[in-house]
Design a protein around this motif. Structure first.
Motif, PDB file in Angstrom:
ATOM      1  N   PRO A  96      -4.767  -8.410  -6.240  1.00 20.23           N
ATOM      2  CA  PRO A  96      -4.862  -6.991  -5.918  1.00 20.23           C
ATOM      3  C   PRO A  96      -3.667  -6.526  -5.077  1.00 20.23           C
ATOM      4  CG  PRO A  96      -6.382  -8.253  -4.566  1.00 20.23           C
ATOM      5  CD  PRO A  96      -5.772  -9.213  -5.559  1.00 20.23           C
ATOM      6  N   PRO A  97      -3.532  -5.224  -4.898  1.00 20.64           N
ATOM      7  CA  PRO A  97      -2.407  -4.715  -4.108  1.00 20.64           C
ATOM      8  C   PRO A  97      -2.317  -5.387  -2.744  1.00 20.64           C
ATOM      9  CG  PRO A  97      -3.509  -2.901  -5.196  1.00 20.64           C
ATOM     10  CD  PRO A  97      -4.361  -4.128  -5.429  1.00 20.64           C
ATOM     11  N   GLU A  98      -1.097  -5.757  -2.411  1.00 21.57           N
ATOM     12  CA  GLU A  98      -0.807  -6.436  -1.156  1.00 21.57           C
ATOM     13  C   GLU A  98       0.444  -5.807  -0.570  1.00 21.57           C
ATOM     14  OE1 GLU A  98       0.623 -10.927  -0.036  1.00 21.57           O
ATOM     15  OE2 GLU A  98      -0.886 -10.703  -1.597  1.00 21.57           O
ATOM     16  N   THR A  99       0.448  -5.593   0.723  1.00 21.50           N
ATOM     17  CA  THR A  99       1.595  -4.989   1.398  1.00 21.50           C
ATOM     18  C   THR A  99       2.354  -6.061   2.166  1.00 21.50           C
ATOM     19  OG1 THR A  99       0.408  -2.897   1.610  1.00 21.50           O
ATOM     20  CG2 THR A  99       2.358  -3.195   3.006  1.00 21.50           C
ATOM     21  N   ALA A 100       3.646  -6.201   1.879  1.00 18.26           N
ATOM     22  CA  ALA A 100       4.513  -7.160   2.572  1.00 18.26           C
ATOM     23  C   ALA A 100       4.877  -6.604   3.951  1.00 18.26           C
ATOM     24  CB  ALA A 100       5.775  -7.400   1.751  1.00 18.26           C
ATOM     25  N   PRO A 101       5.349  -7.449   4.841  1.00 18.83           N
ATOM     26  CA  PRO A 101       5.721  -6.982   6.181  1.00 18.83           C
ATOM     27  C   PRO A 101       6.741  -5.833   6.172  1.00 18.83           C
ATOM     28  CG  PRO A 101       5.624  -9.369   6.163  1.00 18.83           C
ATOM     29  CD  PRO A 101       5.448  -8.916   4.738  1.00 18.83           C
ATOM     30  N   ASP A 102       7.607  -5.788   5.162  1.00 11.36           N
ATOM     31  CA  ASP A 102       8.610  -4.710   5.118  1.00 11.36           C
ATOM     32  C   ASP A 102       8.076  -3.426   4.483  1.00 11.36           C
ATOM     33  OD1 ASP A 102       8.539  -5.319   2.403  1.00 11.36           O
ATOM     34  OD2 ASP A 102      10.668  -5.797   2.254  1.00 11.36           O
ATOM     35  N   GLY A 103       6.817  -3.437   4.001  1.00  8.50           N
ATOM     36  CA  GLY A 103       6.212  -2.247   3.419  1.00  8.50           C
ATOM     37  C   GLY A 103       6.160  -2.226   1.903  1.00  8.50           C
ATOM     38  N   LEU A 104       6.796  -3.191   1.242  1.00  5.31           N
ATOM     39  CA  LEU A 104       6.721  -3.272  -0.215  1.00  5.31           C
ATOM     40  C   LEU A 104       5.274  -3.571  -0.601  1.00  5.31           C
ATOM     41  CD1 LEU A 104       9.117  -4.791  -2.700  1.00  5.31           C
ATOM     42  CD2 LEU A 104       6.811  -5.715  -2.673  1.00  5.31           C
ATOM     43  N   VAL A 105       4.746  -2.853  -1.584  1.00  4.64           N
ATOM     44  CA  VAL A 105       3.377  -3.070  -2.060  1.00  4.64           C
ATOM     45  C   VAL A 105       3.458  -3.613  -3.482  1.00  4.64           C
ATOM     46  CG1 VAL A 105       1.142  -2.002  -2.539  1.00  4.64           C
ATOM     47  CG2 VAL A 105       2.546  -1.153  -0.648  1.00  4.64           C
ATOM     48  N   SER A 106       2.697  -4.663  -3.786  1.00  3.90           N
ATOM     49  CA  SER A 106       2.752  -5.254  -5.124  1.00  3.90           C
ATOM     50  C   SER A 106       1.379  -5.733  -5.559  1.00  3.90           C
ATOM     51  CB  SER A 106       3.746  -6.420  -5.154  1.00  3.90           C
ATOM     52  OG  SER A 106       3.291  -7.463  -4.313  1.00  3.90           O
ATOM     53  N   ALA A 107       1.242  -5.909  -6.868  1.00  3.59           N
ATOM     54  CA  ALA A 107       0.023  -6.470  -7.462  1.00  3.59           C
ATOM     55  C   ALA A 107       0.411  -7.186  -8.742  1.00  3.59           C
ATOM     56  CB  ALA A 107      -0.992  -5.366  -7.763  1.00  3.59           C
ATOM     57  N   ASP A 108      -0.382  -8.182  -9.117  1.00  2.55           N
ATOM     58  CA  ASP A 108      -0.181  -8.915 -10.365  1.00  2.55           C
ATOM     59  C   ASP A 108      -1.346  -8.615 -11.292  1.00  2.55           C
ATOM     60  OD1 ASP A 108       2.240 -10.660  -9.986  1.00  2.55           O
ATOM     61  OD2 ASP A 108       1.075 -11.268  -8.235  1.00  2.55           O
ATOM     62  N   LEU A 109      -1.010  -8.339 -12.554  1.00  5.69           N
ATOM     63  CA  LEU A 109      -2.008  -7.917 -13.538  1.00  5.69           C
ATOM     64  C   LEU A 109      -1.868  -8.693 -14.831  1.00  5.69           C
ATOM     65  CD1 LEU A 109      -1.284  -4.113 -13.054  1.00  5.69           C
ATOM     66  CD2 LEU A 109      -3.252  -5.327 -12.146  1.00  5.69           C
ATOM     67  N   LEU A 110      -2.905  -8.611 -15.659  1.00  2.94           N
ATOM     68  CA  LEU A 110      -2.839  -9.046 -17.051  1.00  2.94           C
ATOM     69  C   LEU A 110      -3.023  -7.799 -17.901  1.00  2.94           C
ATOM     70  CD1 LEU A 110      -5.134 -12.217 -17.058  1.00  2.94           C
ATOM     71  CD2 LEU A 110      -2.638 -12.145 -17.039  1.00  2.94           C
ATOM     72  N   ASP A 111      -2.220  -7.649 -18.945  1.00  2.39           N
ATOM     73  CA  ASP A 111      -2.404  -6.511 -19.842  1.00  2.39           C
ATOM     74  C   ASP A 111      -3.603  -6.777 -20.752  1.00  2.39           C
ATOM     75  OD1 ASP A 111      -1.519  -8.097 -22.020  1.00  2.39           O
ATOM     76  OD2 ASP A 111       0.476  -7.199 -22.034  1.00  2.39           O
ATOM     77  N   ALA A 112      -3.888  -5.865 -21.672  1.00  2.14           N
ATOM     78  CA  ALA A 112      -5.058  -5.974 -22.541  1.00  2.14           C
ATOM     79  C   ALA A 112      -4.987  -7.183 -23.472  1.00  2.14           C
ATOM     80  CB  ALA A 112      -5.226  -4.686 -23.348  1.00  2.14           C
ATOM     81  N   SER A 113      -3.796  -7.779 -23.634  1.00  7.70           N
ATOM     82  CA  SER A 113      -3.651  -8.989 -24.456  1.00  7.70           C
ATOM     83  C   SER A 113      -3.557 -10.255 -23.618  1.00  7.70           C
ATOM     84  CB  SER A 113      -2.387  -8.880 -25.323  1.00  7.70           C
ATOM     85  OG  SER A 113      -2.556  -7.914 -26.317  1.00  7.70           O
ATOM     86  N   GLY A 114      -3.655 -10.122 -22.304  1.00  9.65           N
ATOM     87  CA  GLY A 114      -3.606 -11.291 -21.431  1.00  9.65           C
ATOM     88  C   GLY A 114      -2.224 -11.669 -20.941  1.00  9.65           C
TER      89      GLY A 114
END
Length: 126
Positions: A96-114
């Motif tokens: 899920p969304p995660e905020t790095a110490p410098d403020g960058l926000v990221s998340a890892d996903l799988l598309d509808a095909s995996g």
């Protein structure tokens, strides 16, 4: 240097348990250069294309070949909203969304095909 438009692929990452071998491969194949990101023990190198001002990707040092990967990242305005939209379209959340110490926000996903991909919003300008 200009900021790329939102909703475009602006970063990629190659994970390898043999980072020196993979740097040699891509360096000789495409002329990419590499430099460590952060301290030497962080296990990450950034990639520069020939003539580029800023890095365009990274090499993550993985613990073994089971964790090797190649992933693209799309820069978005709102990571949480993008994650919710991806889920509504049949995608799955790996991280899920995660905020790095410098403020960058990221998340890892799988598309509808995996297929694995990432989204991020850059850190606020200083």
């Amino acid at each position: 240097m200009t900021t790329p438009p939102y909703n475009t692929v602006t970063w990629f990452q190659v994970g390898s348990d043999k980072p020196e071998q993979i740097k040699k491969f891509y360096g000789e194949l495409f002329g990419w250069s590499f430099r460590p990101y952060g301290s030497d023990d962080e296990g990450y190198d950034v990639i520069h294309y020939p003539g580029s001002e800023a890095p365009s990707g990274g090499i993550a040092h993985t613990p073994d070949s089971a964790a090797n990967h190649a992933t693209f990242f799309v820069m978005v305005e709102d990571v949480a909203a993008t994650v919710a939209a991806a889920e509504a379209l049949g995608g799955k959340v790996l991280n899920p969304p995660e905020t790095a110490p410098d403020g960058l926000v990221s998340a890892d996903l799988l598309d509808a095909s995996g297929n694995h991909f990432g989204v991020f919003s850059p850190a606020p300008s200083a």
